[in-house]
Design a protein around this motif. Sequence first.
Motif, PDB file in Angstrom:
ATOM      1  N   TYR A 165       0.813  -1.209   0.000  1.00  9.27           N
ATOM      2  CA  TYR A 165       0.000   0.000   0.000  1.00  9.27           C
ATOM      3  C   TYR A 165       0.849   1.262   0.000  1.00  9.27           C
ATOM      4  O   TYR A 165       0.446   2.292  -0.513  1.00  9.27           O
ATOM      5  CB  TYR A 165      -0.871   0.042   1.264  1.00  9.27           C
ATOM      6  CG  TYR A 165      -1.786  -1.126   1.404  1.00  9.27           C
ATOM      7  CD1 TYR A 165      -2.547  -1.538   0.318  1.00  9.27           C
ATOM      8  CD2 TYR A 165      -1.903  -1.808   2.603  1.00  9.27           C
ATOM      9  CE1 TYR A 165      -3.399  -2.604   0.428  1.00  9.27           C
ATOM     10  CE2 TYR A 165      -2.753  -2.878   2.728  1.00  9.27           C
ATOM     11  CZ  TYR A 165      -3.511  -3.281   1.640  1.00  9.27           C
ATOM     12  OH  TYR A 165      -4.354  -4.322   1.764  1.00  9.27           O
ATOM     13  N   GLN A 166       2.015   1.232   0.608  1.00  8.58           N
ATOM     14  CA  GLN A 166       2.768   2.453   0.838  1.00  8.58           C
ATOM     15  C   GLN A 166       3.708   2.808  -0.299  1.00  8.58           C
ATOM     16  O   GLN A 166       4.532   3.699  -0.167  1.00  8.58           O
ATOM     17  CB  GLN A 166       3.589   2.319   2.145  1.00  8.58           C
ATOM     18  CG  GLN A 166       2.740   2.018   3.361  1.00  8.58           C
ATOM     19  CD  GLN A 166       1.664   3.059   3.576  1.00  8.58           C
ATOM     20  OE1 GLN A 166       1.876   4.208   3.271  1.00  8.58           O
ATOM     21  NE2 GLN A 166       0.514   2.659   4.086  1.00  8.58           N
ATOM     22  N   LEU A 215       0.553   5.976  -4.945  1.00  7.15           N
ATOM     23  CA  LEU A 215      -0.209   7.042  -4.314  1.00  7.15           C
ATOM     24  C   LEU A 215      -0.592   8.132  -5.288  1.00  7.15           C
ATOM     25  O   LEU A 215      -1.469   8.937  -5.021  1.00  7.15           O
ATOM     26  CB  LEU A 215       0.607   7.638  -3.155  1.00  7.15           C
ATOM     27  CG  LEU A 215       0.875   6.668  -2.008  1.00  7.15           C
ATOM     28  CD1 LEU A 215       1.809   7.300  -1.003  1.00  7.15           C
ATOM     29  CD2 LEU A 215      -0.411   6.236  -1.352  1.00  7.15           C
ATOM     30  N   THR A 255       0.939  11.016   8.202  1.00 11.39           N
ATOM     31  CA  THR A 255       0.898  10.047   7.097  1.00 11.39           C
ATOM     32  C   THR A 255       1.559  10.683   5.876  1.00 11.39           C
ATOM     33  O   THR A 255       0.888  11.029   4.905  1.00 11.39           O
ATOM     34  CB  THR A 255      -0.555   9.657   6.772  1.00 11.39           C
ATOM     35  OG1 THR A 255      -1.292  10.857   6.461  1.00 11.39           O
ATOM     36  CG2 THR A 255      -1.203   8.944   7.936  1.00 11.39           C
ATOM     37  N   SER A 298       0.918   8.525   2.449  1.00 10.34           N
ATOM     38  CA  SER A 298      -0.269   7.685   2.436  1.00 10.34           C
ATOM     39  C   SER A 298      -1.472   8.576   2.183  1.00 10.34           C
ATOM     40  O   SER A 298      -1.340   9.729   1.765  1.00 10.34           O
ATOM     41  CB  SER A 298      -0.387   6.934   3.766  1.00 10.34           C
ATOM     42  OG  SER A 298      -1.488   6.047   3.743  1.00 10.34           O
ATOM     43  N   ASN A 299      -2.660   8.045   2.435  1.00 11.26           N
ATOM     44  CA  ASN A 299      -3.884   8.814   2.296  1.00 11.26           C
ATOM     45  C   ASN A 299      -4.486   9.046   3.672  1.00 11.26           C
ATOM     46  O   ASN A 299      -4.253   8.275   4.611  1.00 11.26           O
ATOM     47  CB  ASN A 299      -4.896   8.084   1.419  1.00 11.26           C
ATOM     48  CG  ASN A 299      -4.341   7.795   0.037  1.00 11.26           C
ATOM     49  OD1 ASN A 299      -3.461   8.494  -0.435  1.00 11.26           O
ATOM     50  ND2 ASN A 299      -4.852   6.763  -0.604  1.00 11.26           N
ATOM     51  N   GLY A 324      -6.508   1.907   2.163  1.00 11.91           N
ATOM     52  CA  GLY A 324      -5.988   3.108   1.536  1.00 11.91           C
ATOM     53  C   GLY A 324      -6.766   3.546   0.315  1.00 11.91           C
ATOM     54  O   GLY A 324      -6.229   4.223  -0.561  1.00 11.91           O
TER      55      GLY A 324
END
Length: 358
Positions: A20-21, A26, A57, A60-61, A97
């Motif tokens: 995810y990261q 992103l 964050t 990230s979101n 996310g």
Amino acid sequence: MNHRIRQRTAITILALLHFYQSTTTLTAKLASAQSLIGPNYVSPTIATSCWVPCATTPNSNVAVPTTQCKQFYVCRDGKVINRLACSEGKAYDGRIGACNYAALVECVDPTCVPTTPPTRFPSVDPTIGPTEFPTVSPTEFPTTVPTASPSQSPTETPTESPSESPTISPTITPSYTVSYILSKRTLIEQRVLQSRSATNGKFHPSVKYAFDDFLDGLRRMGVDGFGADFRFSLWDEDDVRFKYGLVNVAAFLSQAMEESMRDDTCDELNWQEVAGRHAISNSCGQEGRTYQEETCGIFSCTVDPSMEVTAISSGNQVRAPPPFECRPGGGGPGSYAGYWDTYAGSEIKSTPYSNTAG
């Protein structure tokens, strides 16, 4: 087949889909969201003295406060680069996310914690003291007499006992693997569903491989089923094991990129050339492989020695070999499984010509 290329491709796609990261992921606009602002968005944002977007964050979101998780910021290096809104019926899910069905989301709205607890007593005395007596005397008796005494027992008994279990099952089924892949639509279209031009070698969006068709096929094979007693393993309803489903999808896509997407074809191409010749029998196996001897247990079909089938696609280079065909062997001159002469651009059937498997 170049196994090193396949391994590099698989690793690349795994990195794109699994974690995810990843900074690159992103920047992708989520397919389940609508962009509210441009890609170079800086302000305005909702910020207070105790909470700043993207501070905790940085890559990230994070949900936008006071929106009930209907909107969220996309962060990079501690700065807001975009602000997105989830589509109708969905909300931002911090676990994945991305947007998810609102019924499955536990919305965490960023708020500030009070720095000073409330005092028990006012800090300033009231300027006007209470009056010593009520300004209006209470009436001695009720002004209105009740018209009727309340009944001591219910007038009617319940007609039906409450059911022990719900009569209708919930209609929303959790979706993690498919929802996550849907959120990476732009990234997959830009990095995976790409084909290479035969003229200049540059990559361009594939004509035959589209995201909507890919997602529809994935749902059929892994979620809805297709009439068989097995499915493509997605673990779509498991909020933990769905990551294994992403690995399966990444492995599948890496194979497809190497075998077919690169050349924008739906079939395996006759690509193994020896001294300017492509064996027609490469359809039975290339690089020394024999396809009919490669089995996958219950997923394999029984070999039909009388089967005849011809592929559709051929390479897009000049004087490319024709589409593969499979048919029973035998015959005489003119019907041999010969070879394709790259220099002449024609098929030679007058003499047998074996592939590298013999």
